[in-house]
Design a protein around this motif. Structure first.
Motif, PDB file in Angstrom:
ATOM      1  N   TYR A 130       0.820  -1.208   0.000  1.00 21.23           N
ATOM      2  CA  TYR A 130       0.000   0.000   0.000  1.00 21.23           C
ATOM      3  C   TYR A 130       0.858   1.264   0.000  1.00 21.23           C
ATOM      4  O   TYR A 130       0.458   2.281  -0.568  1.00 21.23           O
ATOM      5  CB  TYR A 130      -0.974  -0.013   1.181  1.00 21.23           C
ATOM      6  N   TYR A 131       2.020   1.219   0.615  1.00 23.23           N
ATOM      7  CA  TYR A 131       2.919   2.367   0.528  1.00 23.23           C
ATOM      8  C   TYR A 131       3.400   2.552  -0.908  1.00 23.23           C
ATOM      9  O   TYR A 131       3.421   3.672  -1.427  1.00 23.23           O
ATOM     10  CB  TYR A 131       4.114   2.205   1.477  1.00 23.23           C
ATOM     11  N   ALA A 132       3.770   1.438  -1.538  1.00 19.62           N
ATOM     12  CA  ALA A 132       4.186   1.509  -2.947  1.00 19.62           C
ATOM     13  C   ALA A 132       3.020   1.975  -3.818  1.00 19.62           C
ATOM     14  O   ALA A 132       3.215   2.755  -4.763  1.00 19.62           O
ATOM     15  CB  ALA A 132       4.691   0.158  -3.419  1.00 19.62           C
TER      16      ALA A 132
ATOM     17  N   ILE B  39      -3.813   6.071  -3.569  1.00 18.51           N
ATOM     18  CA  ILE B  39      -3.720   4.658  -3.218  1.00 18.51           C
ATOM     19  C   ILE B  39      -4.577   3.817  -4.165  1.00 18.51           C
ATOM     20  O   ILE B  39      -4.154   2.762  -4.632  1.00 18.51           O
ATOM     21  CB  ILE B  39      -4.122   4.428  -1.747  1.00 18.51           C
ATOM     22  N   ALA B  40      -5.773   4.277  -4.479  1.00 17.76           N
ATOM     23  CA  ALA B  40      -6.658   3.524  -5.378  1.00 17.76           C
ATOM     24  C   ALA B  40      -6.041   3.371  -6.765  1.00 17.76           C
ATOM     25  O   ALA B  40      -6.051   2.277  -7.344  1.00 17.76           O
ATOM     26  CB  ALA B  40      -8.016   4.203  -5.469  1.00 17.76           C
ATOM     27  N   VAL B  41      -5.495   4.438  -7.294  1.00 19.60           N
ATOM     28  CA  VAL B  41      -4.858   4.375  -8.610  1.00 19.60           C
ATOM     29  C   VAL B  41      -3.621   3.478  -8.558  1.00 19.60           C
ATOM     30  O   VAL B  41      -3.385   2.666  -9.459  1.00 19.60           O
ATOM     31  CB  VAL B  41      -4.499   5.795  -9.106  1.00 19.60           C
ATOM     32  N   GLY B  42      -2.845   3.577  -7.490  1.00 20.73           N
ATOM     33  CA  GLY B  42      -1.652   2.759  -7.354  1.00 20.73           C
ATOM     34  C   GLY B  42      -1.964   1.281  -7.208  1.00 20.73           C
ATOM     35  O   GLY B  42      -1.299   0.436  -7.805  1.00 20.73           O
TER      36      GLY B  42
ATOM     37  N   ILE C 109       3.187   5.180  -6.242  1.00 21.72           N
ATOM     38  CA  ILE C 109       2.905   5.029  -7.673  1.00 21.72           C
ATOM     39  C   ILE C 109       1.704   5.878  -8.063  1.00 21.72           C
ATOM     40  O   ILE C 109       1.725   6.577  -9.080  1.00 21.72           O
ATOM     41  CB  ILE C 109       2.666   3.545  -8.026  1.00 21.72           C
ATOM     42  N   GLY C 110       0.646   5.837  -7.256  1.00 23.52           N
ATOM     43  CA  GLY C 110      -0.546   6.635  -7.541  1.00 23.52           C
ATOM     44  C   GLY C 110      -0.266   8.128  -7.496  1.00 23.52           C
ATOM     45  O   GLY C 110      -0.783   8.890  -8.318  1.00 23.52           O
ATOM     46  N   SER C 111       0.563   8.570  -6.552  1.00 21.30           N
ATOM     47  CA  SER C 111       0.936   9.983  -6.483  1.00 21.30           C
ATOM     48  C   SER C 111       1.712  10.398  -7.723  1.00 21.30           C
ATOM     49  O   SER C 111       1.510  11.488  -8.263  1.00 21.30           O
ATOM     50  CB  SER C 111       1.786  10.254  -5.242  1.00 21.30           C
ATOM     51  N   TRP C 112       2.582   9.514  -8.170  1.00 27.01           N
ATOM     52  CA  TRP C 112       3.344   9.822  -9.379  1.00 27.01           C
ATOM     53  C   TRP C 112       2.427   9.877 -10.597  1.00 27.01           C
ATOM     54  O   TRP C 112       2.560  10.761 -11.438  1.00 27.01           O
ATOM     55  CB  TRP C 112       4.430   8.765  -9.562  1.00 27.01           C
TER      56      TRP C 112
ATOM     57  N   ILE D 234      -0.742  -1.622  -9.703  1.00 26.17           N
ATOM     58  CA  ILE D 234       0.026  -2.780  -9.235  1.00 26.17           C
ATOM     59  C   ILE D 234      -0.705  -4.074  -9.578  1.00 26.17           C
ATOM     60  O   ILE D 234      -0.078  -5.060  -9.992  1.00 26.17           O
ATOM     61  CB  ILE D 234       0.299  -2.673  -7.720  1.00 26.17           C
ATOM     62  N   ALA D 235      -2.030  -4.097  -9.419  1.00 28.96           N
ATOM     63  CA  ALA D 235      -2.811  -5.300  -9.727  1.00 28.96           C
ATOM     64  C   ALA D 235      -2.700  -5.659 -11.205  1.00 28.96           C
ATOM     65  O   ALA D 235      -2.498  -6.826 -11.561  1.00 28.96           O
ATOM     66  CB  ALA D 235      -4.271  -5.100  -9.326  1.00 28.96           C
TER      67      ALA D 235
END
Length: 177
Positions: A92-94, A136-139, A98-101, A143-144
């Motif tokens: 979730y941190y990753a 977080i949702a976008v990340g 990733i979502g922030s980026w 990742i999924a």
């Protein structure tokens, strides 16, 4: 591989369980239980996608999604075990990073001035969840999707190499000594 093939449920065991009996007609397709070059990579992809995307009851959900996609049910359920309580916090941190980026959030995680306005710990936690939930949702979705793609390609390549080695063993066994 031998241990896995011995413990995979068969069509008969599906009909024996009273909970699974209503779903038995849908669970009788051969590709749902056999290890084939198409059903195994599908099962890996479904299992990884659901495991990352859905943190609760992901094994059952992956098995249910494996039915219409003709993926191997046992493999889909097994690959959901990749995500466990030890891997969830770093994931979730990753996902947040990733979502922030992806959303181009260059701001810090929480605005300190806005956070000071809230006095209780619960309010701070809810404020942080509100600020970070989109990223977080976008990340997690990213990742999924990447885990499913890499899992599918990896399982396909592993199946190809395993199949090729089996053919080579058969060819070598047929050669005269």
């Amino acid at each position: 591989m031998h241990w896995l093939t011995r413990h995979i449920p068969t069509r008969d065991t599906v009909h024996e369980h009273r909970i699974l009996r209503p779903f038995a007609p849908h669970l009788t397709h051969a590709s749902l239980w056999r290890m084939t070059r198409r059903s195994v990579p599908r099962g890996v992809a479904v299992g990884l996608f659901v495991a990352v995307l859905i943190p609760i009851m992901h094994t059952v959900i992956a098995a249910l999604i494996a039915i219409p996609t003709r993926a191997n049910v046992a493999i889909a359920a097994a690959f959901t075990l990749v995500v466990n309580p030890l891997t969830i916090p770093p994931m979730y941190y990753a996902a947040y990073r990733i979502g922030s980026w992806e959303l181009h959030h260059d701001a810090p995680l929480v605005n300190p001035a806005a956070a000071e306005r809230f006095s209780s710990e619960l309010s701070r936690l809810l404020f942080w969840l509100h600020e970070a939930s989109g990223a977080i949702a976008v990340g997690v979705l990213t990742i999924a999707a990447l885990a499913a793609l890499v899992g599918y390609l990896g399982a396909s390549l592993a199946w190809r190499f395993w199949s090729r080695s089996r053919w080579q063993q058969r060819r070598d066994a047929r050669k005269p000594a």
